[in-house]
Design an enzyme around this catalytic site. Sequence first.
Site, short mmCIF file in Angstrom:
data_model
loop_
_atom_site.label_atom_id
_atom_site.label_comp_id
_atom_site.label_asym_id
_atom_site.label_seq_id
_atom_site.Cartn_x
_atom_site.Cartn_y
_atom_site.Cartn_z
N LYS A 270 0.91 -1.24 -0.01
CA LYS A 270 -0.09 -0.08 -0.12
C LYS A 270 0.90 1.20 -0.28
CE LYS A 270 -3.83 -1.97 2.52
NZ LYS A 270 -5.07 -1.67 1.63
N ARG A 344 -10.15 -11.66 2.13
CA ARG A 344 -10.97 -12.54 1.30
C ARG A 344 -10.20 -14.27 1.47
NH1 ARG A 344 -11.60 -9.45 -4.01
NH2 ARG A 344 -11.19 -7.79 -2.63
N1 BES Z 1 -8.02 -3.88 4.38
C1 BES Z 1 -8.24 -3.32 3.05
C2 BES Z 1 -9.47 -2.73 2.81
C3 BES Z 1 -9.63 -1.30 3.48
C4 BES Z 1 -9.53 -0.12 3.01
C5 BES Z 1 -10.16 -1.28 4.83
C6 BES Z 1 -9.83 1.12 3.56
C7 BES Z 1 -10.22 -0.09 5.85
C8 BES Z 1 -10.13 1.21 4.86
C9 BES Z 1 -8.25 -4.73 2.05
O1 BES Z 1 -7.50 -5.76 2.65
C10 BES Z 1 -7.76 -4.01 0.85
O2 BES Z 1 -6.81 -3.66 0.68
N2 BES Z 1 -8.45 -4.17 -0.26
C11 BES Z 1 -8.05 -3.62 -1.52
C12 BES Z 1 -8.75 -4.93 -2.51
C13 BES Z 1 -8.23 -4.48 -4.05
C14 BES Z 1 -6.56 -4.93 -3.84
C15 BES Z 1 -8.74 -5.57 -4.70
C16 BES Z 1 -8.62 -2.25 -1.80
O3 BES Z 1 -9.83 -2.06 -1.34
O4 BES Z 1 -7.98 -1.66 -2.42
MN MN Z 2 -5.28 -5.47 1.89
#
Ligand code: BES
Ligand code: MN
Length: 492
Positions: A270, A344
């Site tokens: 990230k 997931r």
């Molecule tokens: N934990 C994150 C989602 C999230 C984002 C939670 C903001 C709380 C606040 C999750 O694991 C994630 O990174 N999701 C990705 C999925 C994508 C790579 C398909 C996302 O939402 O960008």
């Molecule tokens: Mn994630």
Amino acid sequence: MKISFVSAVLPKTGVLILLVAEGKGLEGLAAEADHRTGGQVTRAMAAAKFTGKRDTTLDLVAPGGGFTRIVLFGLGAPAALRPLDLEMLGGAAAGVIQALKADRAAIAAGLDLGGLAAKEASALIASGVRLRVYSFNRYKSKKPEAVPLNEVSILTADARGARQRFIGFDAVADGVHLARDLVNEPPNHLHPVEFADRMRPLAKLGVKISIMTPAQMKRLGMNALLGVAQGSAHEARMVVMEWKGGKAGERPLAFIGKGVTFDTGGISIKPAQGMEDMKGDMGGAACVAGLMMALAKRKAKVNAVGAIGLVENMPDGKAQRPGDVVTSMSGQTIAVLNTDAEGRLVLADVLWYMQDRFKPRFMVDLATLTGAILVALGKEHAGLFSNNDELAQRLSEAGYATGEKVWRMPLAPEYDKIIDHDVADVKNIGGRNAGSITAAQFLQRFVNGVPWAHLDVAGTAMDTGRSAINQSWGSGWGVRLLDRLVAQHYEK
Ligand code: BES
Ligand code: MN
Ligand code: ZN
């Protein structure tokens, strides 16, 4: 802080909160307080043009009659208040008491509040006080509150009844506070092993706690979950929490939580901006923990089982790569195209394990799963996805009642197709469009047809902004919602 219920007699001194109906004369304890202060309350109301309109307050400093402070809360039409409004009222009153730096105060809960029995209305107000008065000071070297709030008394026509009724609310508030604590904890302290250890004390409440190590999960074939954990210095854990308050042999309700104690994104790392918030990526697991505590403390007449998948998602020489294919416990193979879509993967194995092991009546999972749900719904609603209309309807209603609102989103074969993969059975990302839906479709492949609902709580588990009943970054969202769902529909 202690909450007490005392019969409707004015205290001799101190801070007093009075509830005032709009456009009516003062009644009951408010009339008495006015009399004791030689009419100061009515004079102040007239001077300030305070009519008792909903959400207005009037603060009387040293009004006489022995009181240091009388604060009037306008209610509008008291009978029109909903139970949630009474909790919010209690929370708002507690906020005022804290702002006054009083160590104790009394709230006069007279009037026909929400058309409810006095005990119910008083217990709801007290619930709001408890939800509001929460702070997370564990990592402050100096405790910030110079004057801690020691006691709030609710003055009520039915103190005995209210005390009895409050036991359940108190249990739920304890669960909410546990969930908030877990979400607020820094990620170096609350790693998966520590999180699991913190569940052990629930055994004292009669919850059976089983903690699964990586070796045990490996034997079960939980490679999707373990793949996420393999870049971390901290071992993964799965915790299963069983509460048996219902009939012997009755199939349990199952609650499943995503417990990523920190989500860096892994190799698909990230951006730095805001990454610290990913300590809250275990908000779903925190809610399940809080719910199990609430059910056990209030001795809910239901069989319920909670399960949380605890991992830390880190980049490392041993971390899983984009492109890896893992075989989940269900036997389905998953192409991990983005290591940041890790929640997931964790849930795939925990969901499969739960339906296989417990044959539950339904499964509800909670997960801070997608940023896309924030884009769609903001922080006002969690996303609800379900294969079962009755369960979805019940969750929606419980959401309105508790203020922990959910909004149903679609599932459909057309969305499911998007996550088919050429090499493996399924891929863990579906592209930019419909990101929360394709994540839910992924989960649905692991529920084996069991009635199921998925709550995407990425927008609601943390950083929701302050309300009358929540001032904490970690919101504890979902504990009251699910407790309500259970209490309304699944306890005899
Ligand atoms: N934990 C994150 C989602 C999230 C984002 C939670 C903001 C709380 C606040 C999750 O694991 C994630 O990174 N999701 C990705 C999925 C994508 C790579 C398909 C996302 O939402 O960008
Ligand atoms: Mn994630
Ligand atoms: Zn995550």
